[in-house]
Write a protein that holds these residues in place. Structure first.
Motif, PDB file in Angstrom:
ATOM      1  N   GLU A 139       0.852  -1.189   0.000  1.00  0.00           N
ATOM      2  CA  GLU A 139       0.000   0.000   0.000  1.00  0.00           C
ATOM      3  C   GLU A 139       0.888   1.240   0.000  1.00  0.00           C
ATOM      4  N   GLN A 140       0.272   2.392  -0.278  1.00  0.00           N
ATOM      5  CA  GLN A 140       1.015   3.645  -0.331  1.00  0.00           C
ATOM      6  C   GLN A 140       0.521   4.595   0.750  1.00  0.00           C
ATOM      7  N   MET A 141       1.461   5.321   1.345  1.00  0.00           N
ATOM      8  CA  MET A 141       1.079   6.384   2.278  1.00  0.00           C
ATOM      9  C   MET A 141       1.880   7.635   1.932  1.00  0.00           C
ATOM     10  N   GLU A 142       1.220   8.767   2.017  1.00  0.00           N
ATOM     11  CA  GLU A 142       1.848  10.023   1.607  1.00  0.00           C
ATOM     12  C   GLU A 142       2.779  10.575   2.678  1.00  0.00           C
ATOM     13  N   THR A 143       2.510  10.275   3.912  1.00  0.00           N
ATOM     14  CA  THR A 143       3.446  10.589   5.001  1.00  0.00           C
ATOM     15  C   THR A 143       3.514   9.358   5.904  1.00  0.00           C
ATOM     16  N   PRO A 144       4.692   8.994   6.364  1.00  0.00           N
ATOM     17  CA  PRO A 144       4.822   7.785   7.191  1.00  0.00           C
ATOM     18  C   PRO A 144       4.586   8.062   8.673  1.00  0.00           C
ATOM     19  N   VAL A 145       3.521   8.783   8.968  1.00  0.00           N
ATOM     20  CA  VAL A 145       3.256   9.171  10.358  1.00  0.00           C
ATOM     21  C   VAL A 145       1.759   9.186  10.602  1.00  0.00           C
ATOM     22  N   GLY A 146       1.402   8.986  11.851  1.00  0.00           N
ATOM     23  CA  GLY A 146       0.001   9.045  12.222  1.00  0.00           C
ATOM     24  C   GLY A 146      -0.171   8.748  13.690  1.00  0.00           C
ATOM     25  N   PRO A 147      -1.417   8.626  14.118  1.00  0.00           N
ATOM     26  CA  PRO A 147      -1.682   8.402  15.540  1.00  0.00           C
ATOM     27  C   PRO A 147      -1.458   6.947  15.928  1.00  0.00           C
ATOM     28  N   ASN A 167     -12.009  11.257  15.553  1.00  0.00           N
ATOM     29  CA  ASN A 167     -10.601  11.364  15.940  1.00  0.00           C
ATOM     30  C   ASN A 167      -9.712  11.091  14.734  1.00  0.00           C
ATOM     31  N   ILE A 168     -10.039  10.033  14.001  1.00  0.00           N
ATOM     32  CA  ILE A 168      -9.242   9.636  12.838  1.00  0.00           C
ATOM     33  C   ILE A 168      -9.340  10.695  11.747  1.00  0.00           C
ATOM     34  N   VAL A 169     -10.539  11.251  11.549  1.00  0.00           N
ATOM     35  CA  VAL A 169     -10.722  12.306  10.549  1.00  0.00           C
ATOM     36  C   VAL A 169      -9.865  13.521  10.889  1.00  0.00           C
ATOM     37  N   ALA A 170      -9.902  13.939  12.147  1.00  0.00           N
ATOM     38  CA  ALA A 170      -9.102  15.096  12.572  1.00  0.00           C
ATOM     39  C   ALA A 170      -7.624  14.844  12.320  1.00  0.00           C
ATOM     40  N   SER A 171      -7.175  13.638  12.618  1.00  0.00           N
ATOM     41  CA  SER A 171      -5.765  13.297  12.430  1.00  0.00           C
ATOM     42  C   SER A 171      -5.376  13.322  10.953  1.00  0.00           C
ATOM     43  N   TYR A 172      -6.235  12.814  10.103  1.00  0.00           N
ATOM     44  CA  TYR A 172      -5.952  12.826   8.664  1.00  0.00           C
ATOM     45  C   TYR A 172      -5.851  14.258   8.145  1.00  0.00           C
ATOM     46  N   LEU A 173      -6.795  15.094   8.516  1.00  0.00           N
ATOM     47  CA  LEU A 173      -6.798  16.471   8.035  1.00  0.00           C
ATOM     48  C   LEU A 173      -5.503  17.184   8.389  1.00  0.00           C
ATOM     49  N   ALA A 174      -4.938  16.852   9.550  1.00  0.00           N
ATOM     50  CA  ALA A 174      -3.720  17.514  10.007  1.00  0.00           C
ATOM     51  C   ALA A 174      -2.467  16.974   9.330  1.00  0.00           C
ATOM     52  N   GLY A 175      -2.539  15.786   8.715  1.00  0.00           N
ATOM     53  CA  GLY A 175      -1.367  15.276   8.004  1.00  0.00           C
ATOM     54  C   GLY A 175      -1.070  13.809   8.199  1.00  0.00           C
ATOM     55  N   SER A 176      -1.827  13.105   9.016  1.00  0.00           N
ATOM     56  CA  SER A 176      -1.577  11.677   9.240  1.00  0.00           C
ATOM     57  C   SER A 176      -1.942  10.872   7.998  1.00  0.00           C
ATOM     58  N   GLN A 220      -3.093  19.304  15.519  1.00  0.00           N
ATOM     59  CA  GLN A 220      -2.386  20.218  14.615  1.00  0.00           C
ATOM     60  C   GLN A 220      -0.872  20.044  14.700  1.00  0.00           C
ATOM     61  N   ARG A 221      -0.385  19.379  15.745  1.00  0.00           N
ATOM     62  CA  ARG A 221       1.050  19.102  15.815  1.00  0.00           C
ATOM     63  C   ARG A 221       1.488  18.161  14.686  1.00  0.00           C
ATOM     64  N   ILE A 222       0.568  17.330  14.220  1.00  0.00           N
ATOM     65  CA  ILE A 222       0.916  16.418  13.128  1.00  0.00           C
ATOM     66  C   ILE A 222       1.222  17.201  11.860  1.00  0.00           C
ATOM     67  N   HIS A 223       0.575  18.321  11.679  1.00  0.00           N
ATOM     68  CA  HIS A 223       0.798  19.140  10.482  1.00  0.00           C
ATOM     69  C   HIS A 223       2.266  19.515  10.360  1.00  0.00           C
ATOM     70  N   GLN A 224       2.856  19.945  11.458  1.00  0.00           N
ATOM     71  CA  GLN A 224       4.267  20.321  11.465  1.00  0.00           C
ATOM     72  C   GLN A 224       5.147  19.098  11.214  1.00  0.00           C
ATOM     73  N   ILE A 225       4.815  17.977  11.849  1.00  0.00           N
ATOM     74  CA  ILE A 225       5.588  16.746  11.664  1.00  0.00           C
ATOM     75  C   ILE A 225       5.498  16.275  10.219  1.00  0.00           C
ATOM     76  N   ALA A 226       4.298  16.292   9.654  1.00  0.00           N
ATOM     77  CA  ALA A 226       4.115  15.837   8.272  1.00  0.00           C
ATOM     78  C   ALA A 226       4.915  16.688   7.295  1.00  0.00           C
ATOM     79  N   ASN A 227       4.953  17.990   7.542  1.00  0.00           N
ATOM     80  CA  ASN A 227       5.728  18.866   6.660  1.00  0.00           C
ATOM     81  C   ASN A 227       7.213  18.556   6.717  1.00  0.00           C
ATOM     82  N   VAL A 228       7.716  18.261   7.908  1.00  0.00           N
ATOM     83  CA  VAL A 228       9.129  17.905   8.047  1.00  0.00           C
ATOM     84  C   VAL A 228       9.425  16.609   7.303  1.00  0.00           C
TER      85      VAL A 228
END
Length: 1003
Positions: free
Chosen positions: A47-55, A66-75, A384-392
């Motif tokens: 499978e493919q994931m656009e960022t290798p991070v999540g909850p 909870n999962i929706v909020a996490s996805y929107l932020a970058g998970s 929203q902390r995931i947003h910063q992590i996903a960008n990095v």
């Protein structure tokens, strides 16, 4: 209220999402959406994931929202919360179940829902992400991965309900919830812009192809292997098994925690002997790798589960809790290294355990991925902390296959054991909460200036914002409105404001004191040049202030500023008290004290020095209507030694400040300071600077953690080379040796510190001079001779509001009232007394931030300041006085939402979405718990009746009929009719929810 969560139907979830976005451009409170780079993906399990991070499997993957909020932020990788045979109300979860103020703790480990309900939440979330990814162009609809998590034994996993869960997650197409998702989406197609029937029909019902096995501590190796083999060979799933820090052995874990300052964590060896052993783990993992390869599947390990520690200080209910967060990182990354070394970097590692923005880059570049996070998401900023992590992560090069970079992993382990980030403070932090209780409305407050924060209620956010904008004069005007001593407080203030600063839950509290000094140094001359001298009021009563220390200077400034004639009497030759006579020059330059005194003189205060003040009778005879005594605590406490003599700390500091000034040393080569407070640190730092001194030691009967000194004072002393001799109690001084009894720490006393207990063993310490820094007292006899009454603590009896004594128009402020006090407490006392003599105009905040666009401070939420960021201290301010919303941020379930009522944001608690985890209570600045104390919306009469929360249940939205609880009173009202006994603000609140937030009312 009940701790039972009630899942939201797919119809209501979709309606909520679309309506909230239409109204606020947010979804479940998420303001910053992550849009993935279409050219970057990383492959896992085919499978493919656009960022290798999540909850991680935990509170952020329990409900669909909870999962929706996490996805929107970058998970893009979701480890779903663990399911097991024991579920729902049969699962014993104590509440509150989370404590994440610093390192994290929890007492829950798997979903609190019934397994079928958990399954439906995951399918709803999967389906919604397929819609949102396309509708909002956030990424490839196939660019994220759901990973199941199950536990805890083979029998439970083979039970019918867990089997059905696993099978249905692999193919949801024939389940009722899949049909419900399709039906709900079809009904809402007109509201979508990029979704059509063809797209709905093409959504993949294969929700998960992989699984993570979670085993409880003590699960034997053969049971783990049987479960993993079953999941690979019978269920045909790509499989991770969780490995715990117990693989490191007790001695390694205990030593690591102790060296990093987490020595207070209590755990024994039994988990380490009962859990999976490393010598068994390696061959077992190899056999499972072989089985997965034969089945054309992937196998790896998940690091780490959690780390069990004992509950010793009531952190959570129960006897044992699971530790996570930054304290877990050094252990988890060590497990990763140990296993990676054993498999020469070829073992796939899914990582959790203290991952956050500060280490995510190093973890990923060491070849460890995917990475899941939990504790960092429980703090302000949350999802929203995931947003910063996903960008990095997205900025890095994605690998084509798993491969551990062993040298980089070695470096990361070394960093984890040395970086300050993973070291606990010497002093356990004070409570971040202010004394006030949480109001139902308008709860936004800056805790830095609240009760327990700044004693003078200084408008900290206002002057921080001015400094951030380079407006130093405006900042200093805000400061001196309430603070007559900007230089002294900008240099040596105990800064209780910083213990309340919300930024401490990000990367550390703002250096508020330092910003104050920055403003003073930049704008002092300009302030004096632009200030207008106060006009002296005609026939105003005269005030005499006895004592020219911080309290006396402040009283003189405040009264003179209001046009009152005031004279400050100081028996020393120089004004300043402890500031000019005791505090070392290297800590507080004499010029800084003079600057503060000059401000008071500018306002019109007269200072008379070099002689004792006249008696009270003489002052009365000289026409002084009011007398304020501002005398410090100069009475020495004595160190009792069986033999020998110690000199007093204040005498030592005074001599070196005024007489010797560090140029002479009559004390010898070996100096010992007895005591653990800030004065002891000052003495030690002076002593170490004296010529000819070979050793300077602090002897204290407790350890550093239990010393009363501020942590920064301890650190300054350590940096200066002072030796700390802990757990020693002085007995005798003779022949250049201080004999001390060795102590041990017992149970905690009333102060919360562990009580020192004698051992009967002794140690000698070289000591030419012993300096006793064991505290000071107020000279009670002086006040009694004047005619004032005192209490049993030796403090003068005063009116708590005015500080007037039993003698009319005679006041006592500072140490005489409080005992040995801080500079800012002295200012607070001066303000009380001055305000009783005349009206002091600084009782209202200067609201320099009234017109702030809320989007500006909200944009800061979730972004942590990393070492490579060039951000000033003042710019780090989150402007809590304008917008707080911490309870909204930190709720994993989104049970606290922002409702805009007449243009003002208010907080609504939604009962059905809350499981009473307690996380909002941890981070709310008030001494309250939002999940109990905020106005609550109930979605059923049953829930309303089962709660004691103040709040409402809408019985008829059309007529706006509500069942309302306010205080102990319950009544049915109609908002369309006149309601006399409910505040208008709450009436407007309820009406706004019904009219503008109706999606919250649905089932």
């Amino acid at each position: 209220m009940s701790d039972i969560m009630r899942p939201i139907s797919i119809e209501s979830l979709l309606d909520w999402i679309l309506e909230e976005y239409k109204r606020n451009a947010t979804i479940f409170g998420i303001r910053k959406f992550f849009k993935a780079d279409p050219n970057k993906t990383i492959s896992l399990f085919g499978e493919q994931m656009e960022t290798p991070v999540g909850p991680a499997a935990g509170p952020h993957t329990q409900l669909a929202q909870n999962i929706v909020a996490s996805y929107l932020a970058g998970s893009r990788f979701f480890e779903l919360k663990t399911v097991q045979i024991i579920d729902g109300e049969d699962l014993p979860v104590s509440k509150p179940c989370i404590s994440a103020r610093d390192e994290g703790y929890n007492v829950e480990w798997s979903t609190e829902l019934r397994v079928p309900d958990a399954y439906e939440e995951y399918v709803k979330a999967w389906f919604i992400l397929k819609l949102l990814s396309r509708e909002f162009d956030l990424g490839d609809p196939n660019g994220f991965i759901f990973n199941m998590s199950v536990g805890y034994d083979l029998k439970g996993i083979q039970s019918p309900k867990v089997q059905k869960y696993i099978d249905s997650m692999q193919d949801a197409s024939q389940t009722p919830i899949w049909g419900q998702c399709l039906k709900a989406a079809r009904q809402l197609l007109p509201k979508f812009t990029r979704i059509d029937e063809a797209y709905l029909n093409a959504i993949d019902p294969q929700v998960s192809h992989s699984i993570t096995l979670s085993t409880m501590h003590g699960c034997p190796a053969d049971e783990i292997e049987k479960i993993a083999s079953y999941l690979i060979e019978e269920k045909h799933l790509n499989t991770f098994i969780k490995c715990n820090p117990t693989l490191l052995g007790y001695d390694y874990a205990r030593q690591t925690m102790d060296e990093l300052g987490f020595d207070y964590m209590a755990f024994d060896a039994h988990h380490f002997t009962e859990d999976l052993q490393f010598e068994d783990a390696v061959p077992m993992i190899q056999r499972l790798l072989d089985r997965a390869k034969a089945a054309q599947l992937r196998f790896g390990v998940k690091i780490t589960n959690t780390f069990p520690v004992e509950i010793k200080q009531g952190e959570l209910p129960g006897d044992e809790m699971y530790m996570s967060g930054r304290s877990l990182f050094p252990l988890s990354i060590a497990v990763a290294k140990k296993l990676s070394d054993a498999f020469h970097g070829k073992l796939q590692i899914s990582y959790s355990g203290g991952a956050d923005i500060f280490n995510i880059k190093d973890i990923f570049e060491a070849g460890i991925w995917p990475v899941t996070v939990a504790t960092t998401l429980l703090k302000p900023g949350s999802y929203q902390r995931i947003h910063q992590i996903a960008n990095v992560l997205e900025s890095l090069t994605y690998p084509t296959h798993p491969q551990i970079d062993l040298p980089k992993l070695d470096e990361l382990v070394e960093k984890a054991n040395k970086q300050a980030l993973y070291q606990k403070s010497f002093k356990l932090p004070e409570s971040p909460k202010i004394a006030e209780k949480l109001p139902l409305l308008d709860c936004y407050t800056a805790p830095c200036r609240g009760t327990g924060g700044c004693p003078i209620n200084q408008d900290v956010p206002a002057y921080l914002r001015y400094v951030a904008e380079g407006k130093y004069l405006d900042a200093l005007k805000v400061i001196v409105d309430k603070n007559p001593l900007p230089f002294a407080t900008g240099t040596i203030c105990a800064h209780p404001c910083q213990t309340k600063c919300t930024r401490q839950f990000y990367e550390g509290a703002i250096d508020i004191r330092g910003v104050k000094l920055e403003a003073a140094e930049h704008a002092y001359d300009e302030l004096l040049a632009t200030l207008e001298k106060p006009t002296r009021k005609e026939n105003a009563p005269k005030t005499a202030v006895v004592g020219g220390g911080p309290a006396g200077i402040s009283a003189g400034y405040l009264l003179a500023r209001e046009g009152m004639p005031v004279t400050v009497f100081e028996k020393a030759d120089e004004v300043g008290g402890v500031l000019s006579q005791i505090v070392p020059e290297f800590r507080l330059p004499s010029q800084s004290v003079k600057n503060d005194v000059r401000l008071a003189e500018f306002m019109g205060a007269e200072f008379k020095t070099g002689a004792a003040a006249p008696s009270l009778a003489e002052l009365r005879a000289q026409g002084y209507d009011n007398v304020i005594y501002a005398i410090g605590a100069w009475k020495h406490r004595h160190l009792k030694l069986e033999q020998g003599h110690a000199i007093n700390s204040l005498e030592f500091l005074h001599a070196n400040r005024k007489q010797l000034n560090g140029s002479e040393n009559p004390y010898g080569e070996h100096l010992v300071i007895v005591g653990g407070g800030n004065t002891a640190m000052d003495c030690a730092r002076v002593a170490v600077r004296l010529p000819g001194v070979k050793s300077t030691s602090i002897v204290y009967r407790r350890n550093k953690r239990n010393m009363p000194a501020d942590e920064e004072e301890l650190l300054f002393a350590m940096e200066d080379g002072v030796e700390f001799l802990e757990l020693l109690s002085p007995v005798t001084l003779e022949n250049g040796q201080l004999t001390c009894e060795i102590m041990k720490l017992g149970e905690r006393d009333a102060s919360g510190r562990r009580r020192p207990m004698p051992t009967g063993q002794y140690r000698q310490v070289p000591a030419d001079t012993v300096i006793a820094a064991v505290g000071e007292d107020v000279d009670t006899s002086f006040y009694q001779e004047v005619g004032m009454t005192v209490n049993d603590r030796g403090h003068v009896n005063v009116d708590p509001v005015t500080l007037e004594t039993n003698l009319k128009d005679v006041y006592v402020i500072g140490d005489g009232n409080l005992g040995p006090a801080t500079v800012v407490e002295a200012i607070a006392d001066a303000t009380k007394a001055a305000n009783n003599i005349c009206e002091v105009h600084n009782l209202n905040y200067e609201r320099a931030n009234q017109n702030i666009n809320l989007a500006v401070p909200r944009a800061k939420r979730g972004d942590l300041i990393t070492p490579d960021c060039n951000v000033s201290q003042s710019a780090r301010c989150l402007e809590c006085s304008t917008v707080c919303e911490s309870c909204v941020d930190v709720c994993p379930n989104r049970a606290n939402i922002v409702v805009n009522v007449n243009g003002e944001p208010q907080i609504l608690h939604i009962d059905r979405m809350c499981n009473e985890c307690g996380n909002c209570a941890t981070f709310c600045p008030y001494s309250s718990a939002p999940y109990k104390d905020k106005f609550t919306l109930f979605n059923s009469k049953e829930d309303f009746n089962n709660s004691t929360n103040e709040g409402f249940y809408v019985t008829d939205a059309a007529t706006k009929e509500c069942l309302v609880r306010l205080g102990d009173k319950v009544e049915t009202i109609r908002l369309t009719e006149s309601v006399m006994d409910i505040p208008n603000g709450l009436l407007d609140f309820m009406e706004t929810v019904i009219e503008d937030y109706s999606y919250c009312l649905a089932d």
